[in-house]
Design a protein around this motif. Structure first.
Motif, mmCIF file in Angstrom:
data_model
loop_
_atom_site.group_PDB
_atom_site.id
_atom_site.type_symbol
_atom_site.label_atom_id
_atom_site.label_comp_id
_atom_site.label_asym_id
_atom_site.label_seq_id
_atom_site.Cartn_x
_atom_site.Cartn_y
_atom_site.Cartn_z
ATOM 1 N N LEU A 40 0.832 -1.204 0.000
ATOM 2 C CA LEU A 40 0.000 0.000 0.000
ATOM 3 C C LEU A 40 0.867 1.255 0.000
ATOM 4 O O LEU A 40 0.625 2.180 -0.777
ATOM 5 C CB LEU A 40 -0.930 0.001 1.217
ATOM 6 C CG LEU A 40 -1.759 1.267 1.417
ATOM 7 C CD1 LEU A 40 -2.771 1.420 0.287
ATOM 8 C CD2 LEU A 40 -2.465 1.226 2.744
ATOM 9 N N LEU A 41 1.888 1.268 0.840
ATOM 10 C CA LEU A 41 2.783 2.424 0.870
ATOM 11 C C LEU A 41 3.494 2.610 -0.469
ATOM 12 O O LEU A 41 3.699 3.733 -0.930
ATOM 13 C CB LEU A 41 3.817 2.253 1.985
ATOM 14 C CG LEU A 41 3.281 2.381 3.403
ATOM 15 C CD1 LEU A 41 4.328 1.959 4.412
ATOM 16 C CD2 LEU A 41 2.801 3.789 3.673
ATOM 17 N N LYS A 42 3.869 1.508 -1.095
ATOM 18 C CA LYS A 42 4.533 1.589 -2.400
ATOM 19 C C LYS A 42 3.592 2.160 -3.455
ATOM 20 O O LYS A 42 3.969 3.013 -4.252
ATOM 21 C CB LYS A 42 5.012 0.200 -2.818
ATOM 22 C CG LYS A 42 5.764 0.191 -4.114
ATOM 23 C CD LYS A 42 6.212 -1.202 -4.474
ATOM 24 C CE LYS A 42 6.871 -1.193 -5.833
ATOM 25 N NZ LYS A 42 7.179 -2.527 -6.305
ATOM 26 N N ARG A 43 2.344 1.699 -3.447
ATOM 27 C CA ARG A 43 1.369 2.206 -4.428
ATOM 28 C C ARG A 43 1.074 3.683 -4.222
ATOM 29 O O ARG A 43 0.841 4.418 -5.177
ATOM 30 C CB ARG A 43 0.076 1.406 -4.328
ATOM 31 C CG ARG A 43 0.154 0.079 -4.993
ATOM 32 C CD ARG A 43 -1.219 -0.573 -5.072
ATOM 33 N NE ARG A 43 -1.026 -2.010 -5.064
ATOM 34 C CZ ARG A 43 -1.329 -2.799 -4.048
ATOM 35 N NH1 ARG A 43 -1.871 -2.310 -2.959
ATOM 36 N NH2 ARG A 43 -1.120 -4.084 -4.114
ATOM 37 N N LEU A 53 12.933 6.876 -0.434
ATOM 38 C CA LEU A 53 11.704 7.427 0.117
ATOM 39 C C LEU A 53 10.779 6.318 0.595
ATOM 40 O O LEU A 53 10.162 6.425 1.661
ATOM 41 C CB LEU A 53 10.989 8.295 -0.925
ATOM 42 C CG LEU A 53 9.670 8.934 -0.469
ATOM 43 C CD1 LEU A 53 9.891 9.824 0.744
ATOM 44 C CD2 LEU A 53 9.058 9.735 -1.599
ATOM 45 N N LEU A 54 10.696 5.242 -0.154
ATOM 46 C CA LEU A 54 9.861 4.119 0.257
ATOM 47 C C LEU A 54 10.363 3.547 1.580
ATOM 48 O O LEU A 54 9.579 3.286 2.491
ATOM 49 C CB LEU A 54 9.853 3.033 -0.816
ATOM 50 C CG LEU A 54 9.052 1.772 -0.490
ATOM 51 C CD1 LEU A 54 7.585 2.102 -0.268
ATOM 52 C CD2 LEU A 54 9.208 0.748 -1.601
ATOM 53 N N VAL A 59 9.618 2.831 7.494
ATOM 54 C CA VAL A 59 10.134 2.955 8.863
ATOM 55 C C VAL A 59 9.263 3.911 9.674
ATOM 56 O O VAL A 59 8.937 3.636 10.824
ATOM 57 C CB VAL A 59 11.611 3.427 8.839
ATOM 58 C CG1 VAL A 59 12.085 3.794 10.219
ATOM 59 C CG2 VAL A 59 12.483 2.352 8.240
ATOM 60 N N LEU A 60 8.867 5.030 9.090
ATOM 61 C CA LEU A 60 8.042 5.993 9.827
ATOM 62 C C LEU A 60 6.632 5.473 10.094
ATOM 63 O O LEU A 60 6.026 5.843 11.090
ATOM 64 C CB LEU A 60 7.975 7.318 9.053
ATOM 65 C CG LEU A 60 9.261 8.115 9.003
ATOM 66 C CD1 LEU A 60 9.091 9.350 8.123
ATOM 67 C CD2 LEU A 60 9.702 8.520 10.401
#
Length: 62
Positions: A40-43, A53-54, A59-60
């Protein structure tokens, strides 16, 4: 219904894996949840995010 027939044939072909998945106490649910979260974060960054950035967003978000 051809879709249902195809699904049933797939279960029959891999009946040992289906039986093991339903009868063992071990679960990969936590891992699958993490994989889904990373996807989801990648998309969300598609077209804008590089690997650095990914990695930072993963991590955040943890």
């Amino acid at each position: 219904m051809p879709e249902l027939r195809s699904f049933i044939n797939g279960i029959r072909r891999d009946q040992a894996a289906v039986t093991a998945g339903l009868s063992t106490t071990w679960s990969s649910g936590q891992v699958e949840g993490q994989v889904t979260r990373v996807k989801l974060l990648k998309r969300m960054g598609f077209g804008r995010a590089n690997l650095d950035l990914l990695r930072e967003r993963i991590v955040l978000a943890a």
